[in-house]
Design a protein around this motif. Structure first.
Motif, PDB file in Angstrom:
ATOM      1  N   GLY A  61       0.831  -1.195   0.000  1.00 10.65           N
ATOM      2  CA  GLY A  61       0.000   0.000   0.000  1.00 10.65           C
ATOM      3  C   GLY A  61       0.862   1.241   0.000  1.00 10.65           C
ATOM      4  O   GLY A  61       2.089   1.162   0.138  1.00 10.65           O
ATOM      5  N   SER A  62       0.218   2.407  -0.140  1.00  8.09           N
ATOM      6  CA  SER A  62       0.969   3.658  -0.204  1.00  8.09           C
ATOM      7  C   SER A  62       0.245   4.769   0.533  1.00  8.09           C
ATOM      8  O   SER A  62      -0.935   5.047   0.263  1.00  8.09           O
ATOM      9  CB  SER A  62       1.179   4.080  -1.667  1.00  8.09           C
ATOM     10  N   VAL A  63       0.951   5.435   1.447  1.00  7.79           N
ATOM     11  CA  VAL A  63       0.389   6.562   2.188  1.00  7.79           C
ATOM     12  C   VAL A  63       0.129   7.757   1.276  1.00  7.79           C
ATOM     13  O   VAL A  63      -0.645   8.661   1.621  1.00  7.79           O
ATOM     14  CB  VAL A  63       1.319   6.948   3.355  1.00  7.79           C
ATOM     15  N   LYS A  64       0.737   7.761   0.105  1.00  8.63           N
ATOM     16  CA  LYS A  64       0.499   8.856  -0.845  1.00  8.63           C
ATOM     17  C   LYS A  64      -0.962   8.923  -1.259  1.00  8.63           C
ATOM     18  O   LYS A  64      -1.448   9.984  -1.678  1.00  8.63           O
ATOM     19  CB  LYS A  64       1.403   8.689  -2.068  1.00  8.63           C
ATOM     20  N   THR A  65      -1.678   7.812  -1.172  1.00 10.16           N
ATOM     21  CA  THR A  65      -3.102   7.839  -1.503  1.00 10.16           C
ATOM     22  C   THR A  65      -3.913   8.593  -0.454  1.00 10.16           C
ATOM     23  O   THR A  65      -5.034   9.018  -0.734  1.00 10.16           O
ATOM     24  CB  THR A  65      -3.654   6.408  -1.659  1.00 10.16           C
ATOM     25  N   ASN A  66      -3.359   8.769   0.739  1.00 10.26           N
ATOM     26  CA  ASN A  66      -4.027   9.524   1.811  1.00 10.26           C
ATOM     27  C   ASN A  66      -3.660  10.994   1.823  1.00 10.26           C
ATOM     28  O   ASN A  66      -4.513  11.861   2.008  1.00 10.26           O
ATOM     29  CB  ASN A  66      -3.673   8.961   3.185  1.00 10.26           C
ATOM     30  N   ILE A  67      -2.363  11.279   1.670  1.00 14.13           N
ATOM     31  CA  ILE A  67      -1.872  12.637   1.926  1.00 14.13           C
ATOM     32  C   ILE A  67      -1.125  13.250   0.750  1.00 14.13           C
ATOM     33  O   ILE A  67      -0.654  14.379   0.847  1.00 14.13           O
ATOM     34  CB  ILE A  67      -0.967  12.665   3.182  1.00 14.13           C
ATOM     35  N   GLY A  68      -1.025  12.546  -0.367  1.00 16.82           N
ATOM     36  CA  GLY A  68      -0.259  13.041  -1.491  1.00 16.82           C
ATOM     37  C   GLY A  68       1.216  12.689  -1.371  1.00 16.82           C
ATOM     38  O   GLY A  68       1.664  12.081  -0.401  1.00 16.82           O
ATOM     39  N   HIS A  69       1.954  13.065  -2.393  1.00 16.54           N
ATOM     40  CA  HIS A  69       3.397  12.779  -2.471  1.00 16.54           C
ATOM     41  C   HIS A  69       4.154  13.958  -1.860  1.00 16.54           C
ATOM     42  O   HIS A  69       4.167  15.052  -2.419  1.00 16.54           O
ATOM     43  CB  HIS A  69       3.777  12.593  -3.933  1.00 16.54           C
ATOM     44  N   LEU A  70       4.799  13.715  -0.723  1.00 18.00           N
ATOM     45  CA  LEU A  70       5.524  14.767  -0.013  1.00 18.00           C
ATOM     46  C   LEU A  70       6.940  14.971  -0.534  1.00 18.00           C
ATOM     47  O   LEU A  70       7.744  15.671   0.094  1.00 18.00           O
ATOM     48  CB  LEU A  70       5.547  14.485   1.498  1.00 18.00           C
ATOM     49  N   GLU A  71       7.281  14.320  -1.624  1.00 20.77           N
ATOM     50  CA  GLU A  71       8.558  14.511  -2.299  1.00 20.77           C
ATOM     51  C   GLU A  71       9.727  14.363  -1.329  1.00 20.77           C
ATOM     52  O   GLU A  71      10.014  13.262  -0.885  1.00 20.77           O
ATOM     53  CB  GLU A  71       8.529  15.850  -3.061  1.00 20.77           C
ATOM     54  N   GLY A  72      10.397  15.426  -0.933  1.00 23.02           N
ATOM     55  CA  GLY A  72      11.547  15.283  -0.039  1.00 23.02           C
ATOM     56  C   GLY A  72      11.217  14.670   1.303  1.00 23.02           C
ATOM     57  O   GLY A  72      12.091  14.135   1.984  1.00 23.02           O
ATOM     58  N   ALA A  73       9.955  14.727   1.734  1.00 24.37           N
ATOM     59  CA  ALA A  73       9.525  14.127   2.999  1.00 24.37           C
ATOM     60  C   ALA A  73       8.655  12.895   2.790  1.00 24.37           C
ATOM     61  O   ALA A  73       8.049  12.396   3.736  1.00 24.37           O
ATOM     62  CB  ALA A  73       8.765  15.158   3.834  1.00 24.37           C
TER      63      ALA A  73
END
Length: 438
Positions: free
Chosen positions: A341-353
Motif C-alpha cells: 500500500g501507499s500513504v500517498k493515496t491519503n496525503i499526497g506525495h511529499l517529495e523530499g519528505a
C-alpha cells in the motif's frame, strides 16, 4: 585490500548489524498535527487531499496541505523576529518537529546540549528562496544567507540544541528523508553518535515548483495517487514533515525507553542509468531490496507488508511491482500474498519528505499491529499481474496477519534520479547479549 588484511576485510563483511530502536517520533502532515492524529487518519481511510486555503493562491488546485505554515514561536527557540522572517519555513517546522520528537522519546532537549547527537534531514525544495529572489536584492538581510541555505535545515537544529554529532541535510530527490534515516542508522552503528534525529520536510511555498513538476508530466490531472491501479496517471503533491528519534536497541532497552519498533536493516543504491535519467530500473530496485534484507538478516519470505514508494505513475508502478514480486512475492502461496500500500493515496506525495511519511505509517502499523488501507484502488494496472507476482493491494484496515516469528514490514522510497532506499522494520525484541556498537 589497502590498509588491512583479507581476514580483517572478511570480519568486517560478516559483522552483525546492530538493530536500531525508534524511541520517539513527531509529524505534521496533511490532516494530522501529530502521530496520533495520523494514526486515526490512516485507520479511518481518510483522504486529506483537497483544495488549498484562500491565502495560498500559488498552490496546486488539489494537494495535501498544512494549516498555518506561516506561524512560528520564534521566542521559544531564542530566535529574533527579524531572523525568523528570513528563515525558510522548512527550518522553522523542523525545529518544532525535532523538539516534539524528543519529548515523545522522553528526552529533555537541554540534556543533549554538548552531546554527540546527530541530525539527518531530507529536503529538496527551495521555494522560499525562490520567493526571496523574486523580491529583489534590496530585500536581502544579514540573515538571508543562513535563512535560505538548505544545509542549515539540519544545522539549525544542531545549533539550537547544542548537538555535536553529524549534522547534514540530505538531497537524493524524493528518497531524501528515507535515505536520511538510513544514514542516521549507519552513523549510530559506527558510534559517531549515541542518539540521532532523522526525517525530512517539504513545503509548497511557490508556484514555480508545481509548474515544473506539471510540465515534467509527473502530476495527476485527477489530483489523486492511484497506486498500482489501472487509472494511474501521476501523483498529487503534498507537504509536511516528520522526525524519528533513533538509538541502538541495546541502549534503548538499558535506558528503559518505550521502543515503537526496530530498524533491523536498510540499504541505498542507484539505478546506475536506465532508459533515461528519471526512468526507474527494475534491476536497481531488486538489488536494494535484496541488500536491505541481507543486512537485516531476515528472509524476504518473512515480510508481511511493504509500504510502497507507490506514486501512482504509469511508468514507476509496474517497475516497483515487478521488483517486489521478484524479491519478496514470487515464491508465496496464493493464500499468503505480500500486502502492499501507499500513504500517498491519503496525503499526497511529499517529495523530499515522502519517505519519512511512509516510515511513520509503517512504525504505527507495527506498533499497533494493524495495516491501514491503501486508497483509490479498484483494478490493477494491466502491466501489474498481482497474483502472478504474489502481491495484493491492502484495501481495508486489517489486523496484522498471524504468523510465527516477528512482524516484519518494508518501506521503499525512490528518487527521480535513481537513488533507491529500502528500510526493514520489525516489532521490538530483546537485543542479544553484548550487541552494542563498538
Amino acid at each position: 585490500m589497502a590498509g588491512g588484511s583479507e581476514s580483517e576485510a572478511a570480519e568486517f563483511r560478516t559483522r552483525p548489524t546492530w538493530p536500531i530502536a525508534v524511541v520517539g517520533m513527531a509529524c505534521r502532515l496533511p490532516g494530522a498535527a501529530g502521530p496520533e492524529e495520523f494514526r486515526w487518519l490512516l485507520r479511518n481511510g481518510t483522504e486529506a487531499v483537497g483544495a488549498p486555503a484562500a491565502d495560498r493562491p500559488y498552490a496546486p488546485r488539489r494537494g495535501g496541505f498544512l494549516d498555518s505554515v506561516d506561524r512560528f514561536d520564534a521566542a521559544f527557540f531564542g530566535i529574533s523576529p527579524r531572523e525568523a522572517a528570513a528563515m525558510d519555513p522548512q527550518q522553522r517546522l523542523v525545529l518544532e518537529l525535532t523538539w516534539e520528537a524528543l519529548e515523545d522519546a522522553g528526552i529533555l532537549p537541554a540534556r543533549l546540549d554538548g552531546e554527540n547527537a546527530g541530525v539527518f534531514l531530507g529536503a529538496v525544495a527551495d521555494d522560499y528562496a525562490t520567493l526571496s529572489r523574486a523580491a529583489g536584492s534590496h530585500a536581502a538581510t544579514p540573515e538571508t544567507a543562513t535563512g535560505l541555505n538548505r544545509g542549515i535545515i539540519a544545522n539549525r537544529v544542531s545549533y539550537t540544541l547544542g548537538l555535536r554529532g553529524p549534522s547534514f541535510t540530505v538531497d537524493s530527490g524524493q528518497s531524501s528523508s528515507l535515505v536520511a534515516v538510513h544514514l542516521a542508522a549507519e552513523s549510530l552503528r559506527r558510534g559517531e553518535c549515541s542518539v540521532a534525529l532523522a526525517g525530512g520536510v517539504s513545503l509548497i511555498l511557490a508556484e514555480d515548483s508545481t509548474v515544473a513538476m506539471e510540465r515534467f508530466g509527473a502530476l495527476s490531472p485527477d489530483g489523486r495517487c492511484h497506486t498500482f491501479d489501472a487509472r494511474a496517471n501521476g501523483y498529487v503533491r503534498g507537504e509536511g514533515g516528520g522526525v524519528v528519534v533513533l538509538k541502538p536497541l541495546a541502549d534503548a532497552l538499558a535506558d528503559g525507553d518505550d521502543v515503537h519498533c526496530v530498524l533491523a536493516g536498510s540499504a541505498v543504491n542507484n539505478d546506475g542509468g536506465g532508459d533515461g535519467l528519471t526512468v526507474p530500473d527494475r534491476d536497481g530496485q531488486e538489488a536494494v531490496l535484496t541488500a536491505a534484507y541481507a543486512q537485516a538478516g531476515i528472509s524476504p519470505d518473512a515480510v508481511a507488508y511493504v509500504e510502497l514508494h507507490g506514486t501512482g505513475t504509469p511508468a514507476g508502478d509496474p517497475v516497483e511491482a515487478a521488483a517486489l514480486g521478484a524479491v519478496l512475492g514470487g515464491a508465496r502461496s496464493a493464500d499468503r500474498p505480500l500486502l502492499v500500500g501507499s500513504v500517498k493515496t491519503n496525503i499526497g506525495h511529499l517529495e523530499g519528505a515522502a519517505g519519512i511519511a511512509g516510515l511513520l505509517k509503517a512504525v504505527l502499523s507495527v506498533r499497533h499491529r494493524e495495516i491501514p488501507a491503501s486508497l483509490h484502488f479498484a483494478e490493477p494496472h494491466p502491466a501489474i499481474p498481482l497474483e502472478e507476482w504474489g502481491l495484493r493491494v491492502n484495501t481495508a484496515l486489517r489486523p496484522w496477519p498471524e504468523r510465527s516469528g516477528r512482524l516484519v514490514v518494508g518501506v521503499s522510497s525512490f528518487g527521480m534520479g535513481g537513488t533507491n532506499c529500502h528500510v526493514v522494520l520489525t516489532e521490538p525484541t530483546a537485543a542479544p547479549p553484548g550487541q552494542t556498537p563498538d
